[in-house]
Design a protein around this motif. Structure first.
Motif, short mmCIF file in Angstrom:
data_model
loop_
_atom_site.label_atom_id
_atom_site.label_comp_id
_atom_site.label_asym_id
_atom_site.label_seq_id
_atom_site.Cartn_x
_atom_site.Cartn_y
_atom_site.Cartn_z
N THR A 138 -0.77 1.71 10.41
CA THR A 138 -1.52 2.68 9.62
C THR A 138 -2.62 3.30 10.47
N SER A 165 -0.15 -9.18 -1.72
CA SER A 165 -1.20 -8.32 -2.25
C SER A 165 -1.00 -8.09 -3.76
N SER A 191 0.85 -1.21 0.00
CA SER A 191 0.00 0.00 0.00
C SER A 191 0.88 1.25 0.00
N VAL A 242 -1.58 -7.01 9.20
CA VAL A 242 -0.63 -6.96 10.31
C VAL A 242 -1.19 -6.08 11.42
C1 F6R Z 1 2.64 -7.29 0.48
C2 F6R Z 1 1.63 -7.07 1.48
C3 F6R Z 1 1.96 -6.18 2.62
C4 F6R Z 1 0.79 -5.22 2.88
C5 F6R Z 1 1.04 -4.41 4.15
C6 F6R Z 1 -0.05 -3.40 4.38
O1 F6R Z 1 2.22 -8.18 -0.49
O2 F6R Z 1 0.55 -7.57 1.39
O3 F6R Z 1 3.15 -5.49 2.42
O4 F6R Z 1 0.66 -4.39 1.77
O5 F6R Z 1 1.11 -5.27 5.24
O6 F6R Z 1 -1.29 -4.01 4.50
P1 F6R Z 1 -2.62 -3.21 4.35
O7 F6R Z 1 -2.70 -2.72 2.95
O8 F6R Z 1 -3.70 -4.19 4.67
O9 F6R Z 1 -2.56 -2.08 5.32
#
Ligand code: F6R
Length: 609
Positions: A357, A402, A305, A606
């Motif tokens: 985040t 992702s 992201s 996470v």
């Molecule tokens: C990589 C991946 C992670 C997420 C990161 C943020 O393939 O999936 O790097 O992008 O943990 O996660 P979100 O977007 O759910 O905040």
């Protein structure tokens, strides 16, 4: 990160818990366990490894009882049978599962051990179940004991607790880790993620931070940790079961890569105003003037992201003519950032639950900025705590790496850019041109997906490499980072992404005949420069895999492998150039025999810092 499921009703709990755990396994998969509460008897079974390992050992399939289940991603205490959840008290009356981190567990444990409690595991979680046991000496009932214990706890939690003394209920509580209560007929459910319960009910209640729920088969009562009753609204989850199943694909990751033409259409549906050359984003209606007047925009995110955020920064500065910074959410709040009222902070998160985040959101809110979410999971914490925002509508993303969320984030960021650019003087004509380019993306992505077999062949030839370099410039520098991340995550090959021009400031020392170098070289304003970078790699005998728009004889003469992607506007090019890199990482990992959807050490979402 860690999955929680619970059931109270008239059916045997184990099959329901097992199904739920299988659906949640993408959130953590180093061990799993269940607990059932009958009058005077607690049954606990737990096992290191996947849910299937646990399933082989289970023997309480017909027991009708309240039950809880957990699939773990280890934080404190290595994966083992003992460290797996549920954890129990000394008398084996109370069982608890936990998602999050009890930060003061050491102090709690030391005190309780002095008072005679015997600990079995190396986890932070076990401290909480013993603390509840201790509090029960004063309170008598489980709910009060949980409340008293939680008041002494620092850190984050989503917990579910059952007791053989009160076997008709589950007590759940949350602070920083999502929990959803599923409402059924003469039965109720609990889960950390709607995917675990949508087989049984679509009616849900979202538990908020600081709330405790008492879930019985015919009732759900929610209160604050200070014992004040809270009123909850029952909401509908709209996940389609097909979306959380593999649907004939060998892996969720491949399914999600292949879904991208459709997920991009969903991200744009009803939002691209071709005639007006503008974007319609209802979730931002309430903050239109804030956006118009913002002096500065911050994009905060983690991982993939964050890579989307970097592309967004380039777009917003080029077209929106506004100053933008992209921040690692995990660094943001610890470096005392300068954020002022009038600033706008976008939190970009697929899950909407990433702890870092969310912490960045709180930091920005507290400093007076408008906080806006760009999330995938509807009803997620970041989405709910934001002042406004835009859902990316990519549908559930189960593959830990992702893919479809990234391209949908890019499209949504383009729409936000268009909206802001039009507010700040972009002409209708230019707006219309951007809309037209956006609408062409799904079919262009489809054209790249048709080249999957070509990419698979390249993967076969490169699968034994130990290192990879990814180079890109401008809008495609973040794509180089993202391509490298995909490869690292699922194939365990060391890979680094670099701005192509930075190569000669260091990484060029690594290049020899064993180093594959993926160069993203679309026909944009840095095209000529990137051809020179390719020449530099070839002069050192590196193997070049070039992502190009057309087979330019100059690149063809230099590159060992060429992968073509259609042309588009510069700022939309990452939506296309990332697709072959997702496929390359996927096929290399398959050929190396890696566990694609559950790569080692990783978990989706996470929710711990
Ligand atoms: C990589 C991946 C992670 C997420 C990161 C943020 O393939 O999936 O790097 O992008 O943990 O996660 P979100 O977007 O759910 O905040």
């Amino acid at each position: 990160m860690c999955g929680i499921v619970g059931y109270v009703g008239n059916k045997p709990a184990v099959p329901i818990l097992l199904e739920g755990l299988k659906r949640l396994e993408y959130r953590g998969y180093d061990s799993a366990g269940i607990a059932l509460a009958e009058i005077g008897r607690l049954i606990v079974q737990k096992k290191i490894g996947k849910v299937s390992q646990l399933e082989k050992e289970l023997n309480s399939f017909n027991v009708v009882a309240a039950g809880i289940g957990h699939t773990r991603w280890a934080t404190h205490g290595a994966p083992s049978d003992i460290n797996a959840h549920p954890h129990t008290d000394c008398k084996n009356e109370i069982a608890l599962i936990h998602n999050g981190i009890i930060e003061n567990y050491n102090a709690i444990r030391t005190k309780l051990e002095k008072d005679g409690h015997v600990f079995k595991s190396a986890t932070d979680t076990e401290a909480l179940v013993h603390l509840i046991e201790e509090m029960k000496k004063y309170s008598g009932d489980l709910e009060t004991a949980v409340r008293l214990a939680l008041r002494q706890v620092e850190g984050t939690y989503g917990i579910a607790v059952i007791s053989s003394k009160e076997p008709d209920k589950i007590i759940a509580a949350r602070k920083g880790s999502p929990l959803i209560i599923g409402i059924g007929e003469n039965e109720n459910f609990l889960a950390s993620d709607a995917a675990a319960i949508v087989d049984y009910t679509r009616k849900v209640v979202y538990l908020e931070d600081g709330e405790i729920a008492v879930i019985c088969k015919n009732s759900v009562d929610t209160k604050t940790i200070d014992n004040k009753t809270t009123e909850k609204q029952v909401e509908q989850v709209t996940i389609d079961l097909a979306q959380i199943e593999k649907g004939g694909f060998s892996h969720f990751m491949l399914k999600e890569i292949m879904e991208q033409p459709e997920t991009l259409r969903n991200a744009m549906r009803g939002r691209v105003l071709l005639e007006e050359g503008n974007a319609k984003l209802s979730g931002l209606d309430g903050v239109k003037s804030v956006l118009e007047n913002a002096q500065r925009i911050i994009l905060a995110a983690c991982g993939t992201s964050w890579h989307a955020g970097l592309v967004g920064e380039y777009m917003l500065e080029q077209y929106g003519k506004v100053s933008v910074e992209t921040e690692y959410a995990s660094e943001f709040r610890y470096r005392d950032p300068i954020v002022k009222p009038g600033d706008v902070v976008f939190l970009i998160s697929q899950s909407g639950e990433t702890a870092d985040t969310l912490a960045a959101l709180h930091e920005a809110k507290q400093k007076g900025a408008a906080v806006l979410g760009i999330c995938n999971v509807v009803g997620s914490t970041i989405a709910r705590e934001s002042d406004g925002g835009v859902y990316i509508h990519a549908g559930p993303e189960i593959g830990v790496a992702s893919t479809k969320a990234f391209t949908s984030q890019l499209v949504v960021l383009s729409l936000v850019t268009l909206l802001i650019a039009r507010q700040r003087g972009m002409s209708e004509k230019e707006g219309r041109n951007i809309c037209a380019k956006l609408l062409e993306l799904p079919q262009k992505v489809q054209a790249i997906l048709h080249r999957a077999t070509e990419i698979e062949k390249i993967a076969e030839e490169l699968k034994d490499s130990s290192n990879f370099l990814y180079l890109g410039r401008g809008y495609n520098f973040p794509v180089a980072l993202e391509g490298a991340l995909k490869l690292k995550e699922i194939s365990y090959i060391h890979a680094e992404g670099y701005p192509a021009a930075e190569m000669k400031h260091g990484p060029i020392a690594l290049i020899d005949e064993n180093m594959p170098v993926v160069v993203i070289a679309p026909k944009d304003r840095t095209y000529e420069k990137i051809i020179s970078n390719i020449q530099e790699v070839k002069a050192r005998h590196g193997k070049v895999i070039a992502i190009v728009n057309e087979v330019d004889p100059r690149i063809a003469a230099l590159a060992d492998y060429l992968i073509q992607v259609p042309e588009t506007a510069d700022f939309l090019s990452p939506v296309l150039t990332i697709i072959p890199l997702q496929l390359l990482a996927y096929y290399i990992a398959v050929k190396r025999g890696c566990n694609i959807d559950q790569p080692r050490n990783l978990a989706k979402s996470v929710t711990v810092e």
